[in-house]
Each structure stands twice: as structure tokens, then as C-alpha cells.
Write a protein that holds these residues in place. Structure first.
Motif, PDB file in Angstrom:
ATOM      1  N   LEU A 160       0.852  -1.188   0.000  1.00  0.00           N
ATOM      2  CA  LEU A 160       0.000   0.000   0.000  1.00  0.00           C
ATOM      3  C   LEU A 160       0.890   1.241   0.000  1.00  0.00           C
ATOM      4  CD1 LEU A 160      -2.799  -1.048   2.526  1.00  0.00           C
ATOM      5  CD2 LEU A 160      -2.682  -1.382   0.046  1.00  0.00           C
ATOM      6  N   ASP A 161       0.806   1.990  -1.098  1.00  0.00           N
ATOM      7  CA  ASP A 161       1.676   3.138  -1.318  1.00  0.00           C
ATOM      8  C   ASP A 161       0.881   4.433  -1.134  1.00  0.00           C
ATOM      9  OD1 ASP A 161       3.755   4.778  -2.060  1.00  0.00           O
ATOM     10  OD2 ASP A 161       3.701   4.272  -4.185  1.00  0.00           O
ATOM     11  N   GLY A 162       0.743   4.852   0.128  1.00  0.00           N
ATOM     12  CA  GLY A 162       0.059   6.111   0.399  1.00  0.00           C
ATOM     13  C   GLY A 162      -1.452   6.046   0.324  1.00  0.00           C
ATOM     14  N   VAL A 163      -2.048   4.878   0.558  1.00  0.00           N
ATOM     15  CA  VAL A 163      -3.509   4.777   0.589  1.00  0.00           C
ATOM     16  C   VAL A 163      -3.971   5.416   1.906  1.00  0.00           C
ATOM     17  CG1 VAL A 163      -5.505   3.245   0.507  1.00  0.00           C
ATOM     18  CG2 VAL A 163      -3.424   2.658  -0.762  1.00  0.00           C
ATOM     19  N   GLN A 164      -4.714   6.499   1.814  1.00  0.00           N
ATOM     20  CA  GLN A 164      -4.958   7.318   2.997  1.00  0.00           C
ATOM     21  C   GLN A 164      -6.314   7.114   3.660  1.00  0.00           C
ATOM     22  OE1 GLN A 164      -4.167  11.370   1.703  1.00  0.00           O
ATOM     23  NE2 GLN A 164      -2.015  11.168   2.292  1.00  0.00           N
ATOM     24  N   ASP A 165      -7.310   6.654   2.935  1.00  0.00           N
ATOM     25  CA  ASP A 165      -8.637   6.521   3.522  1.00  0.00           C
ATOM     26  C   ASP A 165      -8.716   5.240   4.360  1.00  0.00           C
ATOM     27  OD1 ASP A 165     -11.618   7.397   3.428  1.00  0.00           O
ATOM     28  OD2 ASP A 165     -11.643   5.247   3.012  1.00  0.00           O
ATOM     29  N   PRO A 166      -9.059   5.352   5.652  1.00  0.00           N
ATOM     30  CA  PRO A 166      -9.113   4.158   6.501  1.00  0.00           C
ATOM     31  C   PRO A 166     -10.092   3.101   5.997  1.00  0.00           C
ATOM     32  CG  PRO A 166      -9.158   6.150   7.846  1.00  0.00           C
ATOM     33  CD  PRO A 166      -9.328   6.581   6.421  1.00  0.00           C
ATOM     34  N   GLY A 167     -11.225   3.552   5.440  1.00  0.00           N
ATOM     35  CA  GLY A 167     -12.183   2.584   4.908  1.00  0.00           C
ATOM     36  C   GLY A 167     -11.612   1.792   3.749  1.00  0.00           C
ATOM     37  N   ASN A 168     -10.866   2.472   2.872  1.00  0.00           N
ATOM     38  CA  ASN A 168     -10.219   1.769   1.760  1.00  0.00           C
ATOM     39  C   ASN A 168      -9.173   0.783   2.262  1.00  0.00           C
ATOM     40  OD1 ASN A 168     -11.625   2.961  -0.375  1.00  0.00           O
ATOM     41  ND2 ASN A 168     -10.187   4.649  -0.564  1.00  0.00           N
ATOM     42  N   VAL A 169      -8.362   1.203   3.222  1.00  0.00           N
ATOM     43  CA  VAL A 169      -7.324   0.310   3.749  1.00  0.00           C
ATOM     44  C   VAL A 169      -7.968  -0.924   4.379  1.00  0.00           C
ATOM     45  CG1 VAL A 169      -5.475   0.058   5.445  1.00  0.00           C
ATOM     46  CG2 VAL A 169      -5.630   2.143   4.082  1.00  0.00           C
ATOM     47  N   GLY A 170      -9.014  -0.712   5.183  1.00  0.00           N
ATOM     48  CA  GLY A 170      -9.676  -1.845   5.810  1.00  0.00           C
ATOM     49  C   GLY A 170     -10.298  -2.791   4.800  1.00  0.00           C
ATOM     50  N   SER A 171     -10.922  -2.243   3.766  1.00  0.00           N
ATOM     51  CA  SER A 171     -11.522  -3.081   2.723  1.00  0.00           C
ATOM     52  C   SER A 171     -10.460  -3.887   1.976  1.00  0.00           C
ATOM     53  CB  SER A 171     -12.309  -2.215   1.737  1.00  0.00           C
ATOM     54  OG  SER A 171     -13.425  -1.628   2.357  1.00  0.00           O
ATOM     55  N   ILE A 172      -9.313  -3.258   1.723  1.00  0.00           N
ATOM     56  CA  ILE A 172      -8.220  -3.964   1.037  1.00  0.00           C
ATOM     57  C   ILE A 172      -7.700  -5.108   1.905  1.00  0.00           C
ATOM     58  CG2 ILE A 172      -5.856  -3.749   0.196  1.00  0.00           C
ATOM     59  CD1 ILE A 172      -6.625  -0.847  -0.651  1.00  0.00           C
ATOM     60  N   LEU A 173      -7.537  -4.859   3.193  1.00  0.00           N
ATOM     61  CA  LEU A 173      -7.085  -5.930   4.096  1.00  0.00           C
ATOM     62  C   LEU A 173      -8.088  -7.086   4.107  1.00  0.00           C
ATOM     63  CD1 LEU A 173      -5.769  -3.946   7.218  1.00  0.00           C
ATOM     64  CD2 LEU A 173      -4.499  -4.716   5.211  1.00  0.00           C
ATOM     65  N   ARG A 174      -9.367  -6.752   4.134  1.00  0.00           N
ATOM     66  CA  ARG A 174     -10.398  -7.789   4.161  1.00  0.00           C
ATOM     67  C   ARG A 174     -10.374  -8.617   2.885  1.00  0.00           C
ATOM     68  NH1 ARG A 174     -16.833  -6.551   5.371  1.00  0.00           N
ATOM     69  NH2 ARG A 174     -17.513  -8.724   5.541  1.00  0.00           N
ATOM     70  N   ALA A 230      -8.419  -3.360  -5.921  1.00  0.00           N
ATOM     71  CA  ALA A 230      -7.700  -4.407  -5.194  1.00  0.00           C
ATOM     72  C   ALA A 230      -8.477  -5.718  -5.203  1.00  0.00           C
ATOM     73  CB  ALA A 230      -7.448  -3.955  -3.755  1.00  0.00           C
ATOM     74  N   ALA A 231      -9.777  -5.652  -4.912  1.00  0.00           N
ATOM     75  CA  ALA A 231     -10.584  -6.870  -4.871  1.00  0.00           C
ATOM     76  C   ALA A 231     -10.598  -7.576  -6.225  1.00  0.00           C
ATOM     77  CB  ALA A 231     -12.008  -6.530  -4.429  1.00  0.00           C
ATOM     78  N   VAL A 232     -10.733  -6.811  -7.309  1.00  0.00           N
ATOM     79  CA  VAL A 232     -10.738  -7.405  -8.649  1.00  0.00           C
ATOM     80  C   VAL A 232      -9.410  -8.120  -8.909  1.00  0.00           C
ATOM     81  CG1 VAL A 232     -10.797  -6.908 -11.119  1.00  0.00           C
ATOM     82  CG2 VAL A 232     -12.402  -5.761  -9.586  1.00  0.00           C
ATOM     83  N   CYS A 233      -8.307  -7.468  -8.563  1.00  0.00           N
ATOM     84  CA  CYS A 233      -6.979  -8.059  -8.801  1.00  0.00           C
ATOM     85  C   CYS A 233      -6.770  -9.323  -7.974  1.00  0.00           C
ATOM     86  CB  CYS A 233      -5.893  -7.044  -8.463  1.00  0.00           C
ATOM     87  SG  CYS A 233      -5.815  -5.636  -9.578  1.00  0.00           S
ATOM     88  N   PHE A 234      -7.073  -9.251  -6.688  1.00  0.00           N
ATOM     89  CA  PHE A 234      -6.840 -10.399  -5.812  1.00  0.00           C
ATOM     90  C   PHE A 234      -7.658 -11.610  -6.246  1.00  0.00           C
ATOM     91  CE2 PHE A 234      -6.314  -7.197  -2.072  1.00  0.00           C
ATOM     92  CZ  PHE A 234      -5.131  -6.721  -2.648  1.00  0.00           C
ATOM     93  N   PHE A 235      -8.903 -11.369  -6.623  1.00  0.00           N
ATOM     94  CA  PHE A 235      -9.757 -12.509  -6.931  1.00  0.00           C
ATOM     95  C   PHE A 235      -9.570 -13.020  -8.350  1.00  0.00           C
ATOM     96  CE2 PHE A 235     -11.629 -11.053  -3.023  1.00  0.00           C
ATOM     97  CZ  PHE A 235     -11.833 -12.254  -2.364  1.00  0.00           C
ATOM     98  N   GLU A 236      -8.976 -12.210  -9.231  1.00  0.00           N
ATOM     99  CA  GLU A 236      -8.555 -12.746 -10.526  1.00  0.00           C
ATOM    100  C   GLU A 236      -7.378 -13.685 -10.318  1.00  0.00           C
ATOM    101  OE1 GLU A 236      -7.889 -13.632 -14.572  1.00  0.00           O
ATOM    102  OE2 GLU A 236      -9.656 -13.102 -13.376  1.00  0.00           O
ATOM    103  N   GLN A 237      -6.452 -13.323  -9.435  1.00  0.00           N
ATOM    104  CA  GLN A 237      -5.346 -14.215  -9.105  1.00  0.00           C
ATOM    105  C   GLN A 237      -5.880 -15.508  -8.488  1.00  0.00           C
ATOM    106  OE1 GLN A 237      -2.668 -12.771  -6.092  1.00  0.00           O
ATOM    107  NE2 GLN A 237      -1.106 -14.332  -6.521  1.00  0.00           N
ATOM    108  N   LEU A 238      -6.822 -15.390  -7.560  1.00  0.00           N
ATOM    109  CA  LEU A 238      -7.398 -16.571  -6.936  1.00  0.00           C
ATOM    110  C   LEU A 238      -8.118 -17.443  -7.970  1.00  0.00           C
ATOM    111  CD1 LEU A 238      -8.000 -18.065  -4.235  1.00  0.00           C
ATOM    112  CD2 LEU A 238     -10.081 -16.711  -4.094  1.00  0.00           C
ATOM    113  N   ARG A 239      -8.882 -16.803  -8.862  1.00  0.00           N
ATOM    114  CA  ARG A 239      -9.613 -17.548  -9.902  1.00  0.00           C
ATOM    115  C   ARG A 239      -8.642 -18.353 -10.758  1.00  0.00           C
ATOM    116  NH1 ARG A 239     -10.585 -17.726 -15.038  1.00  0.00           N
ATOM    117  NH2 ARG A 239      -9.146 -16.018 -15.455  1.00  0.00           N
ATOM    118  N   GLN A 240      -7.552 -17.719 -11.190  1.00  0.00           N
ATOM    119  CA  GLN A 240      -6.599 -18.417 -12.037  1.00  0.00           C
ATOM    120  C   GLN A 240      -5.951 -19.598 -11.309  1.00  0.00           C
ATOM    121  OE1 GLN A 240      -3.757 -16.206 -14.322  1.00  0.00           O
ATOM    122  NE2 GLN A 240      -5.195 -14.535 -14.783  1.00  0.00           N
TER     123      GLN A 240
END
Length: 261
Positions: A120-134, A248-258
Motif C-alpha cells: 500500500l503506497d500512500g492509501v490514505q482513507d481508513p475505509g479503503n485500507v480496511g476493505s483492502i485488508l479484508r 484491489a478486490a478485482v486483482c486479488f480474486f482474478e489471481q485466486l480464480r486463475q
């Protein structure tokens, strides 16, 4: 079980500082988990808290009672406050007045990226950071590296958004991302709305490190230059880009799908 009724009590003042001050949390090396879900998740995944605090008005709640009993069985201290005092501690509107004090995990940073990870390179919104972690935890990614400009991962807002994902992740903060990328042993994929490479054209049947950047400025120029690939998520419609957590969710789950196909 101990009861405290005074606002002048030293422990109450410490607790209130943990609830309201990022500086206090960093100095103490402790975090405050607010609400039944986070407390249950901590017990299930990490064990006993440093301290369990609860308001008098919810002691009869079956879920709260179960959590308190588990803490007592684990010999963790439990303190009860009047509802009016607890109201100054909780950051959750219409929540259940239960919280844990926990020691903020500080894992030793590995020498190099060796497995799938999120940077995470300067992601500042706490809601975004939490969603990415989830999303990372749900996709089976274990490591998250945060630059100095990223929102503090153990803040109450990030904790609530991540819904317990913290407890199955290794989270490293104040990381020198350019150096981490230089030393990486896995491909580093930096997301950018202007990249020529498209996500769905990449072979993701391997470990990769995903870089996600600031909500407005994106990934820093230095990290973009160092990345193995600069990747865009294709989208239709007249929008400039996706929200960083959605990307982030799209990227992570495309990796998981593959990897599961």
C-alpha cells in the motif's frame, strides 16, 4: 470482574486515550477492538486480550456474556463501566458496548518479498485500507506492507472496515517500498489506470506482489518505475478509474480464480 464508576480513574483515562488518540495507541503499543464481532474474532484467532471492557447495560446480552466468560476462563481481566462512561470509549454508533485492549502485533519484516503480498503506497482513507485488508485475507494473501503515508492499519476505522482480517495477516508499517520492490523475489504488479497491460492478460498462477496507490495520485513514480508490470483493470463506461479498494478486490480474486481453475 471489576467495576469502575469514576471518570477520574487512571485506567479509564488510559482507555479513553486509546479510543481517541492514534499517538496514544502507538506509544502504548496497544489497539482497541470495539464490538462483539472483532472481540470474538480475536478470541478465535489470537486468544486472550490484554483486557476486556464492557458496559453494565449489555452484560445480559448472550453474545457479550459468552465473550466475557471466555475471557475469564483465559484469565484475562474484565472491567465493567456504567453505560455513560463507556459511551465516551466506543466509536461505533448504536454498537454493543464491548471492547478489547490488545497488544498491537509487530511481526518482524522479512528480508525480501517471497510470496504473494499487498503493498500500500500512500492509501490514505481508513475505509479503503480496511476493505483492502479484508479482500486480501479472503483471497488467501498473508502479507501487507504499508508505506509511511498509508493510514495506520490498527486505527479503529481500519479495524472496523477489515472485520477481523488483521488477525490472519502479517501487517508491516512504515516500510521503504522502493527498497522492498528492488529486493523482491516475486513479480511486482503496480496498478495504474494508464497502464498498457491489462489484468486479464496476465499469468497469475504464481506468487505476485500487488502495489496499490494513493486515492488521487496513484502509485508513486518511483515504485511504478521499479515494478515488474504496470497493470490496468479494464472497465466500461465513462469513469476515469475504479476506487482503489474495488481495484484491489478485482486483482486479488482474478489471481485466486486463475489459481483455482
Amino acid at each position: 470482574m471489576k467495576t469502575i464508576t469514576s471518570r477520574d480513574n487512571a485506567f479509564y483515562k488510559e482507555l479513553k486515550a486509546l479510543a481517541t488518540s492514534s499517538q496514544a495507541r502507538r506509544k502504548a503499543g496497544q489497539s482497541l477492538l470495539d464490538g462483539v464481532h472483532l472481540c470474538q474474532a480475536w478470541l478465535d484467532l489470537r486468544g486472550a486480550p490484554v483486557h476486556c471492557v464492557v458496559s453494565e447495560g449489555v452484560l445480559a446480552n448472550p453474545e457479550v456474556d459468552a465473550v466475557v466468560r471466555r475471557c475469564e476462563n483465559l484469565r484475562a481481566p474484565v472491567t465493567v463501566f456504567p453505560d455513560a462512561l463507556f459511551a465516551a470509549i466506543s466509536q461505533v454508533e448504536h454498537g454493543i458496548n464491548l471492547a478489547f485492549i490488545v497488544a498491537t502485533p509487530r511481526p518482524a519484516q522479512p528480508g525480501a518479498l517471497m510470496q504473494s503480498a499487498v503493498l500500500l503506497d500512500g492509501v490514505q482513507d481508513p475505509g479503503n485500507v480496511g476493505s483492502i485488508l479484508r479482500s486480501a485475507a479472503a483471497a488467501g494473501i498473508k502479507q501487507v506492507f504499508c508505506s509511511a503515508g498509508t493510514a495506520f492499519c490498527w486505527s479503529p476505522k481500519v479495524l472496523r472496515a477489515a472485520m477481523g482480517a488483521h488477525f490472519v495477516l502479517e501487517i508491516f508499517e512504515n516500510v521503504d517500498l522502493p527498497q522492498l520492490v528492488r529486493d523482491a523475489r516475486v513479480p511486482v504488479l503496480a496498478t495504474s489506470g494508464y497502464a498498457a497491460e491489462r489484468l486479464y492478460c496476465l499469468d497469475l498462477k504464481r506468487d505476485v506482489a500487488w502495489v496499490l496507490g494513493h486515492e488521487g495520485q496513484g502509485v508513486s513514480a518511483e515504485v511504478l518505475e521499479l515494478a515488474t508490470h504496470r497493470v490496468a483493470v479494464p472497465h466500461a463506461g465513462k469513469v476515469e478509474s475504479l476506487n482503489v479498494a474495488a481495484c484491489a478486490a478485482v486483482c486479488f480474486f482474478e489471481q485466486l480464480r486463475q489459481n483455482q481453475s
